[in-house]
Structures are given as structure tokens and as C-alpha cells.
Design an enzyme around this catalytic site. Structure first.
Site, short mmCIF file in Angstrom:
data_model
loop_
_atom_site.label_atom_id
_atom_site.label_comp_id
_atom_site.label_asym_id
_atom_site.label_seq_id
_atom_site.Cartn_x
_atom_site.Cartn_y
_atom_site.Cartn_z
N HIS A 71 -1.93 -8.99 1.97
CA HIS A 71 -1.63 -7.72 2.65
C HIS A 71 -2.77 -7.44 3.64
CE1 HIS A 71 0.20 -3.92 3.33
NE2 HIS A 71 -0.22 -3.23 2.29
N SER A 124 0.83 -1.22 0.00
CA SER A 124 0.00 0.00 0.00
C SER A 124 0.86 1.26 0.00
CB SER A 124 -0.97 0.00 1.18
OG SER A 124 -0.32 -0.31 2.39
N ASP A 172 -2.26 -8.81 11.86
CA ASP A 172 -3.56 -9.31 11.41
C ASP A 172 -4.01 -10.56 12.16
OD1 ASP A 172 -3.69 -7.29 9.47
OD2 ASP A 172 -2.46 -8.47 8.12
N HIS A 205 5.98 -12.79 7.59
CA HIS A 205 6.18 -11.39 7.19
C HIS A 205 7.38 -11.30 6.27
CE1 HIS A 205 6.53 -7.00 7.39
NE2 HIS A 205 5.26 -7.06 7.67
N ARG A 226 3.02 -4.85 17.05
CA ARG A 226 1.63 -4.38 16.93
C ARG A 226 0.69 -5.51 17.38
NH1 ARG A 226 1.56 -2.99 10.73
NH2 ARG A 226 2.39 -5.12 10.78
N1 HAX Z 1 1.38 -19.90 5.89
C1 HAX Z 1 1.84 -20.77 4.96
N2 HAX Z 1 2.87 -20.54 4.15
C2 HAX Z 1 3.54 -19.39 4.34
C3 HAX Z 1 3.17 -18.45 5.31
C4 HAX Z 1 2.04 -18.74 6.10
N3 HAX Z 1 1.57 -17.88 7.01
N4 HAX Z 1 4.02 -17.41 5.25
C5 HAX Z 1 4.90 -17.68 4.26
N5 HAX Z 1 4.60 -18.86 3.70
C6 HAX Z 1 5.25 -19.51 2.57
C7 HAX Z 1 5.20 -18.57 1.38
O1 HAX Z 1 3.94 -18.66 0.72
C8 HAX Z 1 6.37 -19.06 0.55
O2 HAX Z 1 5.95 -20.24 -0.10
P1 HAX Z 1 6.44 -20.56 -1.62
O3 HAX Z 1 7.93 -20.63 -1.53
O4 HAX Z 1 5.76 -21.84 -1.93
O5 HAX Z 1 5.97 -19.41 -2.44
C9 HAX Z 1 7.38 -19.44 1.63
O6 HAX Z 1 6.63 -19.66 2.84
C10 HAX Z 1 8.43 -18.38 1.89
O7 HAX Z 1 7.78 -17.17 2.15
P2 HAX Z 1 8.48 -16.05 3.06
O8 HAX Z 1 9.73 -15.63 2.37
O9 HAX Z 1 8.57 -16.52 4.46
O10 HAX Z 1 7.40 -14.89 3.05
P3 HAX Z 1 7.13 -13.81 1.90
O11 HAX Z 1 8.01 -12.64 2.18
O12 HAX Z 1 7.18 -14.41 0.54
O13 HAX Z 1 5.61 -13.44 2.18
C11 HAX Z 1 3.75 -12.91 3.51
C12 HAX Z 1 5.25 -12.70 3.31
C13 HAX Z 1 3.26 -12.00 4.62
C14 HAX Z 1 3.01 -12.54 2.20
C15 HAX Z 1 3.51 -14.41 3.88
O14 HAX Z 1 4.15 -14.69 5.10
C16 HAX Z 1 2.05 -14.75 3.96
O15 HAX Z 1 1.44 -15.06 2.92
N6 HAX Z 1 1.45 -14.75 5.19
C17 HAX Z 1 0.04 -15.00 5.35
C18 HAX Z 1 -0.77 -13.78 4.92
C19 HAX Z 1 -0.57 -12.62 5.87
O16 HAX Z 1 -0.63 -12.76 7.09
N7 HAX Z 1 -0.37 -11.42 5.29
C20 HAX Z 1 -0.26 -10.18 6.09
C21 HAX Z 1 1.17 -9.70 6.25
C22 HAX Z 1 1.24 -8.41 7.02
C23 HAX Z 1 0.59 -7.34 6.25
O17 HAX Z 1 1.01 -6.91 5.18
N8 HAX Z 1 -0.52 -6.88 6.72
O18 HAX Z 1 -1.26 -6.04 5.97
#
Ligand code: HAX
Length: 447
Positions: A271, A241, A372, A317, A326
Site C-alpha cells: 500500500h 487505509s 507511487d 493496482h 495521479r
Molecule cells: N510486480 C510483480 N508482480 C505483480 C505486480 C507488480 N508490480 N502487481 C501484481 N503482481 C502480481 C501479484 O503479486 C499477483 O501474483 P500472485 O498471483 O503470485 O499472488 C498477480 O500479479 C495478480 O495480481 P493483481 O490481481 O494484478 O493485483 P492485486 O490486486 O492482487 O494487487 C497490488 C494489487 C497493488 C498490491 C499489486 O499490483 C502490487 O503488489 N504492486 C506493487 C506494489 C504497489 O505498487 N503497491 C501500491 C498500490 C497503490 C497503493 O495502494 N498505493 O498506496
């Protein structure tokens, strides 16, 4: 206006620091990029400078250098409240100084003068189909306000570049002033009596949403809203964002265009909408068992989610490598006021069980919860059971941060953002690899 005066006083020194860096060190290399990073969402690549906030992987967000516990302790509080005034936070973000109570209240007073929502915005919201997602309504309401932009009007009349930030600040105050009212209007249209009220001049910005949805007498909910508005305000410039807003703003699109675009990014499940997904996951988990689940049941349910290829919302994250402070602040609030709430108890149990599961899963870099993972359970406790609405509240708060980034980007004369892309062939030539024929690749894979 107090913020404008303070920024104007600080600006010559900031401009001098930036021009010194560019003039004397402009060619100095500060960061490398790997092939993997290019294919991995440019994760970790330092592509911009912003002094508003910084996510320290092991400490969490620092807002103008202050950690979340420091922010909650040091900013002036609303009378009768234990939580800081959002006006004080906006002052800190914009001015880079801790405000006095008077300075925080001066920002609150500016917001009160500007809070009225034009009737045509409500008409736009009313015209949308009832199935429209609240985030779509929020984005459209902000965009509908774009015709009010002072920056766009002054720009077309020949504004000089070094003054771009002034009407950008004016737009930022005008927009942020209306956000609690806009959110409440969307909530009331979608889930209540459809009436969009004027905000009460005696209620501070952080608590104003509570008052406008008929919860003005609920002291705990007002406190929760104040806390929620502080905690979600900014998370560095690189998240979807904030970066979206920065990019759009860099084209000299105004704050309304930039904020509406940012809200569209926040509407993604990876996000901001993770908070909505989190409640969905917790409620599905609870429904899956006749009684409150045991730790073992919770663990096996989490494995089922992971094995089906889905993410567990609220965990992980891109930058953080510890429990999000937070999350901790909201968890503390919950422990104080709603210990016995079933959904909140589930949040606690997930926190006890899931980090170990995610660590065993292997690939997740950060097994700890982000904000979240808990925020929605508190909203549900106080009656906001319509969890598809929760990200709107996140957005109201986040616009405080992204408008500050935008004002400072203009104040420091940052140009239009235009990074460069490469083709796969260029990359292959750069790393001097010879492409392996497909047949050979499968032979290698089979061995
Ligand atoms: N559950 C399952 N798998 C997860 C995971 C979770 N909570 N978090 C990361 N992973 C997976 C990723 O999908 C990725 O898998 P692939 O290699 O198969 O693509 C792998 O673990 C490595 O990811 P990472 O390097 O640890 O994390 P990223 O930087 O790629 O992604 C995210 C960060 C926040 C998008 C990710 O942790 C996620 O999808 N979490 C769940 C959704 C979430 O809580 N989002 C909110 C984040 C905070 C925010 O922005 N709030 O607005």
C-alpha cells in the site's frame, strides 16, 4: 463553522434517500460473491457505500465525481500558485460542492486556528528510539492526541446518535489542522535540528510542511507539496487505509483511533510504503550499472526482479486498469520543473519499458504505474532523500479523505461493521464438492 452548516443543510435529503433505499429496496440483491473472491482479499466485492470518491478502473479516482484534471482545474488556487488550496478540496469532499475562493480560505482559516501541537505529543516523539520508522512515529503522534477527542468526551456525556457527526467533524478539523506540523516535527526530529516549529499563519495548509522543514522559500517545492496533498487525499472506501479507518470508526472509536489505525495499514509495502520501496528499487537499478542504463539493461533488470519472485513497486493496482491519473499529474509536474534529474529520467524510462514487460509476465492484471511510481523521485529531487519518510506525507493527505468518510458514515447513521466469515468446510458443502484425497490429487497433477 462553514462545513458544519453546509452538511447540516444537506443532511435531511441524504438521510431521506438512504432510508428510502433501505425501506423500499432493502431486500434487493445487488452483488454476488464467488469462492475465488473470498480467497482473494474480497477483491471487487462491493461491500460498502460511500459518496466521497470512486475509483473508475479506466478513468481513475473521481473525487465527488470530479476527475484529477478537473480537480486541478476547478478548485480555487492559493494566491501566487497554480495548484488548488487543500482547504478547497476538503470543502469539496465534505460538502459535495465546488467551493468559492472564500469558502476554501474559510477552511484554511479553521485549520490555522487549530494547528498548535501540544507539547506532550512532541515529548512522545522524542521518547522513541532514533531507529523508529517515521510511519510508527506518525501513528503514535496521532494516537497521543486521542485524549483531545471532542467526540469521545461528548459521547460519554450522553450524545444523541443523530448528532454523532458534529463532534466527529470537530475532531477531524482539529486533527487535520495539525498534520503538516506533525509530519514536519517528525522530519525535523529524525533528520534535521530536532526543532518543532509553529506553522506560519500566512502559509496555506498544503505548503505548510515545506515551510516547517526550512523549505518555505522554495516556490517549486511548495507547489509540489500542494499538488501531493491534493492527489493522495482519497482513493475510494475499499483500500486498506480507508477501509481500516471506516471499520474502526464504525465501533464509535474516535477519529484519532481510526486515523492511527489507517496509518498502520498505509505502512504496508503493498500500500503506501510502495513509494519508499519504489525509490529503493530505482536506486538499486541505477547502482547496478556504471552509466545510466539503456532500455535493454532496464528490461533485463526488471525481469531479474520478477524472476526472483518480488513485485516491482509502483506498478499494478487492485482496481485501476490504466495509468493512474495521479501518476500522470506528478509526471507532468516533473517534466515542467525537473526534466534533467537523473532519478526522474529513470522513472520516465521505467514507464516506457515496464508495462510491456509486465504484460509479457502474464499474471499482472494492470501493467500500468500507480501514483507511487513517481511521487518519491520528486521528493528526492527537492532534498527529501530520506525516502522512508515519504509515506508520512501520503498519510497527511490521506487523512483528509478518511475523516470525510468517517463524518458522513456518522451523519448517515451507519452501524458497527460486522461482516460474516465461513469455514472451508461450509464452503465445500455449499459448492457440493467432494474433497479429493491427497493421493488422487497428486495422481491428477502427475498426468
Ligand atoms: N510486480 C510483480 N508482480 C505483480 C505486480 C507488480 N508490480 N502487481 C501484481 N503482481 C502480481 C501479484 O503479486 C499477483 O501474483 P500472485 O498471483 O503470485 O499472488 C498477480 O500479479 C495478480 O495480481 P493483481 O490481481 O494484478 O493485483 P492485486 O490486486 O492482487 O494487487 C497490488 C494489487 C497493488 C498490491 C499489486 O499490483 C502490487 O503488489 N504492486 C506493487 C506494489 C504497489 O505498487 N503497491 C501500491 C498500490 C497503490 C497503493 O495502494 N498505493 O498506496
Amino acid at each position: 463553522m462553514i462545513i458544519e452548516e453546509k452538511i447540516a443543510a444537506e443532511l435531511p435529503e441524504w438521510r431521506q434517500r438512504v432510508s428510502h433505499l433501505i425501506k423500499h429496496h432493502g431486500n434487493q440483491k445487488v452483488c454476488d460473491v464467488t469462492v475465488e473472491q473470498l480467497y482473494a482479499g474480497i477483491r471487487g466485492v462491493q461491500i460498502q457505500v460511500s459518496d466521497i470518491s470512486y475509483v473508475e478502473p479506466y478513468q481513475g479516482i473521481l473525487l465527488r465525481g470530479y476527475s484529477i484534471p478537473e480537480i486541478l482545474e476547478l478548485l480555487p488556487k492559493a494566491p501566487g500558485s497554480e495548484i488548488p488550496l487543500a482547504g478547497g478540496l476538503y470543502y469539496l469532499l465534505m460538502v459535495d460542492r465546488l467551493p468559492s475562493l472564500g469558502e476554501a480560505q474559510a477552511v484554511e482559516a479553521e485549520w490555522k486556528k487549530r494547528a498548535t501541537i501540544p507539547g506532550y505529543v512532541v515529548d512522545v516523539l522524542r521518547a522513541l528510539p532514533s531507529s523508529t520508522h517515521p510511519m510508527t512515529m506518525f501513528s503514535q503522534a496521532i494516537l497521543a492526541l486521542q485524549s483531545e477527542s471532542v467526540f469521545t468526551r461528548q459521547y460519554s456525556n450522553g450524545l444523541v446518535k443523530e448528532d454523532y457527526w458534529k463532534p466527529t467533524l470537530e475532531d477531524s478539523l482539529n486533527l487535520t489542522a495539525k498534520l503538516p506540523g506533525l509530519a514536519a516535527c517528525i522530519y525535523n526530529l529524525k533528520y534535521r535540528d530536532g526543532i518543532c516549529l509553529e506553522s506560519d499563519p500566512d502559509v496555506d495548509w498544503g505548503a505548510s510542511f515545506a515551510q516547517l522543514i526550512g523549505k518555505g522559500n522554495d516556490w517549486e517545492y511548495r507547489e509540489l507539496m500542494r499538488l501531493y496533498m491534493i492527489l493522495h487525499s482519497d482513493h475510494e472506501g475499499g483500500n486498506v487505509s480507508a477501509h481500516t479507518a471506516h471499520l474502526v470508526n464504525s465501533a464509535l472509536s474516535d477519529i484519532y483511533y481510526a486515523s492511527s489505525a489507517a496509518i498502520n495499514g498505509l505502512a504496508g509495502p503493498l500500500h503506501g510504503v510502495a513509494n519508499q520501496e519504489c525509490i529503493r528499487w530505482l536506486q538499486d537499478l541505477r547502482r547496478n550499472f556504471d552509466a545510466f542504463p539503456t532500455r535493454e539493461q532496464l528490461e533485463s533488470y526488471a525481469w531479474e526482479t520478477l524472476k526472483s519472485g518480488q513485485v516491482i513497486p509502483g506498478y499494478g493496482h487492485a482496481v485501476l486498469r490504466v495509468t493512474d491519473p495521479r501518476f500522470t499529474a506528478l509526471l507532468e509536474f516533473g517534466k515542467k520543473y525537473l526534466q534533467d534529474d537523473e532519478l526522474f529520467r529513470l522513472v520516465n524510462m521505467v514507464y516506457e519499458v515496464l508495462p510491456e514487460v509486465l504484460s509479457q509476465y502474464g499474471k499482472v492484471k494492470n501493467p500500468w504505474p500507480n501514483v507511487d511510481a513517481v511521487s518519491g523521485s520528486l521528493q528526492v529531487h527537492y532534498g527529501l532523500t530520506q525516502f522512508d519518510f515519504h509515506t508520512v506525507l501520503f498519510g497527511v493527505s490521506r487523512i483528509l479523505g478518511l475523516t470525510t468518510h468517517a463524518v458522513w458514515a456518522r451523519a448517515l447513521g451507519k452501524p458497527i461493521e460486522r461482516p460474516k466469515s465461513l469455514t472451508t468446510r461450509m464452503l465445500e458443502e455449499m459448492v457440493e464438492t467432494v474433497r479429493v484425497p491427497v493421493a488422487m490429487e497428486s495422481e491428477v497433477g502427475a498426468s
